[in-house]
Write an enzyme that holds these catalytic residues in place. Structure first.
Site, PDB file in Angstrom:
ATOM      1  N   ARG A 252      77.744 -41.084  19.887  1.00  0.00           N
ATOM      2  CA  ARG A 252      77.053 -41.516  21.106  1.00  0.00           C
ATOM      3  C   ARG A 252      78.072 -41.589  22.244  1.00  0.00           C
ATOM      4  O   ARG A 252      78.381 -42.668  22.757  1.00  0.00           O
ATOM      5  CB  ARG A 252      76.346 -42.858  20.875  1.00  0.00           C
ATOM      6  CG  ARG A 252      75.497 -42.921  19.621  1.00  0.00           C
ATOM      7  CD  ARG A 252      74.433 -41.847  19.534  1.00  0.00           C
ATOM      8  NE  ARG A 252      73.333 -42.011  20.448  1.00  0.00           N
ATOM      9  CZ  ARG A 252      72.278 -42.775  20.226  1.00  0.00           C
ATOM     10  NH1 ARG A 252      72.188 -43.474  19.117  1.00  0.00           N
ATOM     11  NH2 ARG A 252      71.287 -42.824  21.095  1.00  0.00           N
TER      12      ARG A 252
ATOM     13  N   GLN B 170      76.202 -36.418  25.287  1.00  0.00           N
ATOM     14  CA  GLN B 170      74.931 -36.889  25.859  1.00  0.00           C
ATOM     15  C   GLN B 170      73.884 -35.779  26.035  1.00  0.00           C
ATOM     16  O   GLN B 170      72.711 -35.987  25.779  1.00  0.00           O
ATOM     17  CB  GLN B 170      75.195 -37.570  27.194  1.00  0.00           C
ATOM     18  CG  GLN B 170      74.473 -38.871  27.313  1.00  0.00           C
ATOM     19  CD  GLN B 170      75.096 -39.789  28.351  1.00  0.00           C
ATOM     20  OE1 GLN B 170      76.048 -39.409  29.040  1.00  0.00           O
ATOM     21  NE2 GLN B 170      74.570 -40.969  28.470  1.00  0.00           N
TER      22      GLN B 170
ATOM     23  N   ASP C  35      72.048 -35.144  22.833  1.00  0.00           N
ATOM     24  CA  ASP C  35      71.692 -36.343  22.085  1.00  0.00           C
ATOM     25  C   ASP C  35      70.178 -36.456  21.858  1.00  0.00           C
ATOM     26  O   ASP C  35      69.447 -37.036  22.657  1.00  0.00           O
ATOM     27  CB  ASP C  35      72.237 -37.562  22.845  1.00  0.00           C
ATOM     28  CG  ASP C  35      72.151 -38.829  22.033  1.00  0.00           C
ATOM     29  OD1 ASP C  35      71.438 -38.837  21.018  1.00  0.00           O
ATOM     30  OD2 ASP C  35      72.795 -39.814  22.422  1.00  0.00           O
TER      31      ASP C  35
ATOM     32  N   SER D 246      68.676 -39.985  21.759  1.00  0.00           N
ATOM     33  CA  SER D 246      68.386 -40.575  23.075  1.00  0.00           C
ATOM     34  C   SER D 246      67.158 -39.942  23.707  1.00  0.00           C
ATOM     35  O   SER D 246      66.293 -40.648  24.229  1.00  0.00           O
ATOM     36  CB  SER D 246      69.570 -40.391  24.028  1.00  0.00           C
ATOM     37  OG  SER D 246      70.615 -41.221  23.642  1.00  0.00           O
TER      38      SER D 246
ATOM     39  N   TYR E 268      76.679 -48.889  18.276  1.00  0.00           N
ATOM     40  CA  TYR E 268      75.529 -49.407  17.528  1.00  0.00           C
ATOM     41  C   TYR E 268      75.695 -50.896  17.255  1.00  0.00           C
ATOM     42  O   TYR E 268      76.800 -51.434  17.287  1.00  0.00           O
ATOM     43  CB  TYR E 268      75.394 -48.676  16.190  1.00  0.00           C
ATOM     44  CG  TYR E 268      74.917 -47.258  16.331  1.00  0.00           C
ATOM     45  CD1 TYR E 268      73.587 -46.995  16.665  1.00  0.00           C
ATOM     46  CD2 TYR E 268      75.768 -46.189  16.123  1.00  0.00           C
ATOM     47  CE1 TYR E 268      73.141 -45.684  16.788  1.00  0.00           C
ATOM     48  CE2 TYR E 268      75.336 -44.883  16.241  1.00  0.00           C
ATOM     49  CZ  TYR E 268      74.014 -44.644  16.573  1.00  0.00           C
ATOM     50  OH  TYR E 268      73.576 -43.355  16.689  1.00  0.00           O
TER      51      TYR E 268
END
Ligand code: NAD
Length: 383
Positions: free
Chosen positions: A117, A122, A125, A128, A223
């Site tokens: 992450r 990104q 991802d 997400s 996390y």
């Protein structure tokens, strides 16, 4: 390279690549084979793929002739499919049995749910992009199921107060749920164990409820981690106080690789007002309420508890678009200028997502947790 796009299993509405993204790969020199009907539930028809330059093929043709196979779920792949590259959202950490299959079949498998992450990852991802949709849809679903208005209403017949919403977990899904509920005029309270979440919640105009003494999650890649018994008790007490006043609860709390924490007890639900709605996005990993059942709606004491971890699939067009764009960005990293795979295991993105290659487990997380060959491990692990 010949890249195949599979039709997903019957329960899935999304597809791993829409025609627009297929066209981008064709432009880069690849051949795209699409399983017949693969995009129909996402409203991307075989003719749309053909217009983009892709070819429509049978599933058997793809398994036989494609070099690389793209998908979301890993299902119904015959044992005879060997020495192929698969890329999808296979969640090997929750389905360890498939890792052994990949080893036996000598398949090279990348699972995008294992991406780090980080800022660099990104654009790829999928966790997400799909959580963002799920958070939005959880808010919209709650608004349609809740038997009263969300915003404050000033009418000639008198005024109606705004709905009070409690959101548990302010990761990607939770924050999007906060933003959408706020846009709909709700008053929102939020719990999260990560201190970093507070600022984001406040910036969306919601209240952040703090519980002192959460476990340090700084080494968990962003996390959350399992909390102490003492913290869990204190958090439950605060949630009990908030939930009594809430009309709608959206829960998203997860701990990577483990069972979701149970934050809502049956007693708390019995103290809620009749007509209240709970949407539990953590249902697939056990749920955040004691009464959640995955893919089911449970009604208890006039409170509806909707267990659904795949709400992104209820918006298949945008969910497939986002997934496909994530996939394209990943392929840009994985495939070199000559059009072949560059398995640079020094790259943390490749290293994290590559689960198996050449008959070996590559992923450090899978190796560290000895996940393959131990099917029951994660399902029985306590949160
Ligand atoms: P997730 O789905 O793993 O969990 C959802 C939320 O639940 C998290 O915010 C977590 O802290 C919270 N939670 C866990 N246990 C809880 C408990 N007992 N009580 C209350 N809340 C609890 O989260 P996610 O959306 O996948 O995001 C995971 C992390 O990755 C977050 O820190 C997020 O900011 C980060 N992230 C970073 C990037 C990036 O930099 N590229 C992209 C996406 C997400």
């Amino acid at each position: 390279m010949v890249i195949g796009i599979l039709k997903e299993p019957f329960f899935e509405t999304r597809v791993s690549l829409l025609a627009v993204e297929a066209a981008a790969l064709i432009k880069s020199g690849h051949t795209i084979w699409v399983e017949q009907g693969a995009g129909s539930k996402s409203f991307c028809l075989d003719d749309d793929y053909k217009a983009s330059g892709a070819e429509i093929k049978s599933r058997a043709d793809i398994f036989d002739g494609a070099d690389m196979v793209l998908g979301i779920h890993y299902k119904d792949v015959p044992g005879s499919v060997k020495n192929k590259v698969f890329i999808g959202f296979y969640q090997p950490i929750y389905h360890p049995e498939v890792v052994d299959e990949w080893l036996q079949q000598n398949n090279t498998v990348f699972s995008l749910d294992m991406l780090p992450r980080t800022t660099r990852a990104q654009s790829m991802d999928v966790l997400s992009s799909q959580s963002n949709i799920a958070g939005y849809k959880a808010a919209v679903l709650a608004a349609s199921l809740y038997p009263r208005y969300f915003p404050m209403m000033m009418t000639a017949a008198g005024s109606i107060p705004p709905v009070k919403i409690l959101i548990l977990g302010a990761g990607v899904a939770g924050l999007q749920a906060v933003a959408t509920c706020r846009r709909l005029g709700a008053v929102v309270e939020v719990f999260d164990t990560r201190a970093a979440a507070k600022e984001e919640v406040l910036s969306l105009g919601a209240k952040f409820v703090e519980v002192e003494g959460a476990a340090d999650a700084s080494k968990a890649g962003g996390y959350a981690v399992t909390q102490t018994e003492d913290f869990q008790q204190r958090q439950k007490q605060k949630i009990a106080d908030s939930i009594k006043k809430a009309d709608v609860v959206i829960t998203t709390a997860q701990i990577f690789g483990k069972k979701a924490p149970v934050l809502i007890t049956t007693e708390m639900i019995e103290n809620m007002k009749a007509g209240s709605v709970i949407i539990d996005l953590a249902a697939a990993t056990g749920g955040n309420s004691e009464l959640t059942k995955d893919n089911e709606t449970v009604v208890h004491h006039h409170v509806s508890i909707i267990g659904n971890s795949n709400l992104a699939a209820s918006m298949p067009s945008d969910a497939s678009r986002a997934y496909g764009r994530n996939m394209l960005n990943f392929l840009k990293l994985l495939i070199n200028k000559e059009g072949s795979i560059d398995l640079n295991l020094e790259d943390d993105i490749i290293n994290s997502t590559c689960i198996t290659n050449d008959g070996k487990v590559i992923s450090k997380i899978i190796n560290a947790n000895q996940i393959h060959g131990n099917v029951t491990q994660l399902h029985t692990q306590q949160s």
